[in-house]
Design a protein around this motif. Structure first.
Motif, PDB file in Angstrom:
ATOM      1  N   LEU A  24      18.799 -16.449 -11.981  1.00  0.00           N
ATOM      2  CA  LEU A  24      18.979 -16.155 -10.560  1.00  0.00           C
ATOM      3  C   LEU A  24      18.156 -14.932 -10.162  1.00  0.00           C
ATOM      4  N   ASP A  25      18.114 -13.921 -11.030  1.00  0.00           N
ATOM      5  CA  ASP A  25      17.265 -12.745 -10.753  1.00  0.00           C
ATOM      6  C   ASP A  25      15.794 -13.164 -10.646  1.00  0.00           C
ATOM      7  N   ALA A  26      15.373 -14.054 -11.545  1.00  0.00           N
ATOM      8  CA  ALA A  26      13.983 -14.520 -11.517  1.00  0.00           C
ATOM      9  C   ALA A  26      13.692 -15.280 -10.229  1.00  0.00           C
ATOM     10  N   ALA A  27      14.650 -16.072  -9.784  1.00  0.00           N
ATOM     11  CA  ALA A  27      14.486 -16.812  -8.529  1.00  0.00           C
ATOM     12  C   ALA A  27      14.320 -15.845  -7.359  1.00  0.00           C
ATOM     13  N   ARG A  28      15.118 -14.797  -7.341  1.00  0.00           N
ATOM     14  CA  ARG A  28      15.014 -13.806  -6.269  1.00  0.00           C
ATOM     15  C   ARG A  28      13.681 -13.066  -6.317  1.00  0.00           C
ATOM     16  N   ALA A  29      13.196 -12.811  -7.534  1.00  0.00           N
ATOM     17  CA  ALA A  29      11.890 -12.162  -7.660  1.00  0.00           C
ATOM     18  C   ALA A  29      10.781 -13.062  -7.127  1.00  0.00           C
ATOM     19  N   MET A  30      10.905 -14.370  -7.362  1.00  0.00           N
ATOM     20  CA  MET A  30       9.926 -15.307  -6.811  1.00  0.00           C
ATOM     21  C   MET A  30       9.910 -15.224  -5.289  1.00  0.00           C
ATOM     22  N   ARG A  31      11.074 -15.189  -4.705  1.00  0.00           N
ATOM     23  CA  ARG A  31      11.150 -15.123  -3.250  1.00  0.00           C
ATOM     24  C   ARG A  31      10.516 -13.833  -2.724  1.00  0.00           C
ATOM     25  N   THR A  35       4.874 -15.749  -0.066  1.00  0.00           N
ATOM     26  CA  THR A  35       4.588 -15.721   1.369  1.00  0.00           C
ATOM     27  C   THR A  35       4.888 -17.079   2.007  1.00  0.00           C
ATOM     28  N   CYS A  36       5.413 -18.009   1.191  1.00  0.00           N
ATOM     29  CA  CYS A  36       5.721 -19.361   1.677  1.00  0.00           C
ATOM     30  C   CYS A  36       7.228 -19.625   1.568  1.00  0.00           C
ATOM     31  N   ASP A  37       7.670 -20.646   2.258  1.00  0.00           N
ATOM     32  CA  ASP A  37       9.077 -21.032   2.163  1.00  0.00           C
ATOM     33  C   ASP A  37       9.368 -21.594   0.780  1.00  0.00           C
ATOM     34  N   LEU A  38      10.530 -21.209   0.230  1.00  0.00           N
ATOM     35  CA  LEU A  38      10.963 -21.690  -1.069  1.00  0.00           C
ATOM     36  C   LEU A  38      12.369 -22.270  -0.951  1.00  0.00           C
ATOM     37  N   PRO A  39      12.788 -23.114  -1.900  1.00  0.00           N
ATOM     38  CA  PRO A  39      14.189 -23.569  -1.926  1.00  0.00           C
ATOM     39  C   PRO A  39      15.121 -22.371  -2.062  1.00  0.00           C
ATOM     40  N   GLN A  42      19.787 -20.624  -5.591  1.00  0.00           N
ATOM     41  CA  GLN A  42      20.497 -21.414  -6.584  1.00  0.00           C
ATOM     42  C   GLN A  42      19.651 -22.595  -7.065  1.00  0.00           C
ATOM     43  N   VAL A  43      18.943 -23.217  -6.135  1.00  0.00           N
ATOM     44  CA  VAL A  43      18.061 -24.328  -6.506  1.00  0.00           C
ATOM     45  C   VAL A  43      16.922 -23.826  -7.402  1.00  0.00           C
ATOM     46  N   LEU A  44      16.354 -22.686  -7.020  1.00  0.00           N
ATOM     47  CA  LEU A  44      15.283 -22.114  -7.837  1.00  0.00           C
ATOM     48  C   LEU A  44      15.789 -21.742  -9.229  1.00  0.00           C
ATOM     49  N   GLY A  54      10.903 -26.488 -20.890  1.00  0.00           N
ATOM     50  CA  GLY A  54       9.631 -27.166 -21.111  1.00  0.00           C
ATOM     51  C   GLY A  54       9.613 -28.600 -20.637  1.00  0.00           C
ATOM     52  N   ALA A  55      10.723 -29.051 -20.055  1.00  0.00           N
ATOM     53  CA  ALA A  55      10.804 -30.447 -19.611  1.00  0.00           C
ATOM     54  C   ALA A  55       9.947 -30.704 -18.384  1.00  0.00           C
ATOM     55  N   VAL A  56       9.816 -29.681 -17.534  1.00  0.00           N
ATOM     56  CA  VAL A  56       9.059 -29.809 -16.287  1.00  0.00           C
ATOM     57  C   VAL A  56       8.130 -28.613 -16.159  1.00  0.00           C
ATOM     58  N   GLU A  57       6.865 -28.868 -15.794  1.00  0.00           N
ATOM     59  CA  GLU A  57       5.921 -27.760 -15.590  1.00  0.00           C
ATOM     60  C   GLU A  57       5.927 -27.359 -14.121  1.00  0.00           C
ATOM     61  N   PRO A  58       6.020 -26.049 -13.842  1.00  0.00           N
ATOM     62  CA  PRO A  58       6.062 -25.584 -12.444  1.00  0.00           C
ATOM     63  C   PRO A  58       4.678 -25.550 -11.816  1.00  0.00           C
ATOM     64  N   LYS A  59       4.039 -26.700 -11.682  1.00  0.00           N
ATOM     65  CA  LYS A  59       2.634 -26.743 -11.279  1.00  0.00           C
ATOM     66  C   LYS A  59       2.368 -26.052  -9.950  1.00  0.00           C
ATOM     67  N   GLU A  60       3.217 -26.303  -8.948  1.00  0.00           N
ATOM     68  CA  GLU A  60       2.960 -25.720  -7.637  1.00  0.00           C
ATOM     69  C   GLU A  60       3.350 -24.253  -7.561  1.00  0.00           C
ATOM     70  N   HIS A  61       4.029 -23.739  -8.591  1.00  0.00           N
ATOM     71  CA  HIS A  61       4.501 -22.354  -8.561  1.00  0.00           C
ATOM     72  C   HIS A  61       3.857 -21.495  -9.646  1.00  0.00           C
ATOM     73  N   ARG A  62       2.816 -21.997 -10.287  1.00  0.00           N
ATOM     74  CA  ARG A  62       2.257 -21.255 -11.424  1.00  0.00           C
ATOM     75  C   ARG A  62       1.722 -19.883 -11.014  1.00  0.00           C
TER      76      ARG A  62
END
Length: 410
Positions: A24-31, A35-39, A42-44, A54-62
């Motif tokens: 959750l801390d990491a999600a808040r740091a992303m926000r 500069t763009c809208d994010l989920p 909790q979703v993040l 490793g199941a999903v690569e965060p391609k649009e958020h790299r």
């Protein structure tokens, strides 16, 4: 159990752990960095769990994830950078050294010869990372001698500019090698640097000029002239602010501010350099010494974290430097960076009370054949200081310190 997750997934977890963050801390740091809208958070956070697995690569958020952790996209999500075999050090033209030199001495130098010369200089700059310094210095000086002989030839203006450009880059390389080696050669490095700077000015080559100022910043850093580092870096940035060398100039400023204990200025310089590096196209040859490859940003940040006593982050970054600097078969791709990473691990271990690990890392750092003595001595000074302060009465520590000081006194 074998952890077969992708490298980037392991790093996402280790970067977060180094900062004692929850998903959750990491999600808040992303926000905070976006500069763009994010989920919503909790979703993040749930996405973080999937990414770290490793199941999903965060391609649009790299790029955003790399920015959160103060590094570059290509450092966090690396491409294969293994060195090739013998093909890497062969001239693309197929000419050997004798043929190139013979053509350079001829009255009529064709484009194929100039291309062979360009490839040769590129090869030498690439070999800086791993070839024994004394061997590369001999070859570099020999090529400088060959190119100096061409100055008496009547070349068309465009060819003369090309030859001077290659001469300037080669002079930069030779100056670095002279400074690395210590002793008498080190005293010659400043004259070689000034010669390169003069060539850069003559032909209007901003990159050569910028690297010449970067070398002055490096010389100042390793001799403890911290204000001189900032002055040299600013001089280089005034000339080459849009060149890739500007990234390394900003890194040198960050290192200087870290040694002055100014965290705010350190972070500002690191952020400026990281942003510039992120905006540059991916290099054609990431192993060329005069190319700032994206993975090197972890190395710069590691140095600053160690100086600012951010132990957890310094340890994490040192392990990332080693991961990127050792090939799949154990070959040291970046022995000089790796040595400084091991010193950093030794410093952290000593600060945290593990003398055995500190000495083991220190010994390993001193074993390499390819060393930059001034840089290694500067970084080893941190290990020397903490061992002396915390373990001055320990026989093992005193023996190691004597050994280290003897090796680095050349």
């Amino acid at each position: 159990m074998i952890d077969d997750r992708p490298v980037w997934a392991k790093r996402m977890e280790s970067e977060r752990a180094a900062r004692s963050w929850s998903p959750l801390d990491a999600a808040r740091a992303m926000r905070a960095h976006s500069t763009c809208d994010l989920p919503d958070d909790q979703v993040l956070a749930r996405s973080w769990h999937r990414w770290e697995s490793g199941a999903v690569e965060p391609k649009e958020h790299r790029a955003l994830i790399a920015a959160v952790f103060g590094t570059t996209t290509r450092a966090f999500f690396p491409v294969d950078q293994r060195r090739g075999g013998n093909a890497e050090v062969q001239d693309a033209s197929g000419m050997d050294t004798a043929e190139i030199v013979g053509r350079l001495c001829a009255s009529d130098v064709d484009e194929a010869t100039l291309e062979a010369l360009r490839t040769t200089v590129g090869r030498l700059c690439t070999q800086y990372a791993y070839l024994p310094g004394d061997q590369l210095l001999l070859e570099g000086r020999a090529w400088l001698h060959h190119l100096a002989g061409m100055q008496h030839q009547r070349l068309p203006h465009s060819q003369r500019q090309d030859v001077l450009s290659h001469t300037g880059m080669l002079a930069l390389l030779v100056g670095c090698l002279e400074y690395d080696s210590g002793g008498v050669a080190r005293a010659q490095a400043e004259s070689t640097r000034q010669a390169a700077l003069s060539i850069g000015r003559e032909i209007g080559h901003l990159g050569i000029q910028g690297w010449a100022h970067e070398m002055r910043a490096w010389f100042a850093l390793t001799t403890g002239d911290i204000r001189g580092v900032i002055s040299a870096a600013d001089a280089g940035l005034a000339i080459a602010s849009n060149e890739s060398v500007a990234v390394q100039l900003l890194a040198q400023k960050a290192k200087a501010w870290a040694r002055l204990g100014d965290r705010q200025q350190t972070e500002a310089a690191l952020d400026a350099g990281r942003s510039l590096l992120e905006s540059l196209p991916y290099p054609e040859n990431v192993h060329n010494h005069f190319v700032v490859d994206p993975g090197k940003w972890d190395f710069y940040s590691m140095d600053c974290s160690r100086k600012l006593a951010d132990n957890a982050l310094a340890e994490h970054l040192a392990r990332e430097v080693l991961r990127a600097g050792v090939d799949f078969d154990g070959t040291e791709l970046s022995p000089m960076r790796n040595a400084e990473a091991r010193i950093t691990l030794g410093v952290v271990a000593a600060r945290e009370g593990d003398l055995g690990a500190a000495l083991a890392y220190g010994e390993q750092a001193l074993e390499g054949d390819r060393q930059s003595l001034p840089s290694l001595k500067m970084v080893a000074g941190d290990l020397d200081a903490v061992l002396t302060r915390q373990y001055g009465g320990e026989h093992q520590a005193r023996e190691f310190l004597h050994h280290m000081r003897t090796l680095l006194s050349r």
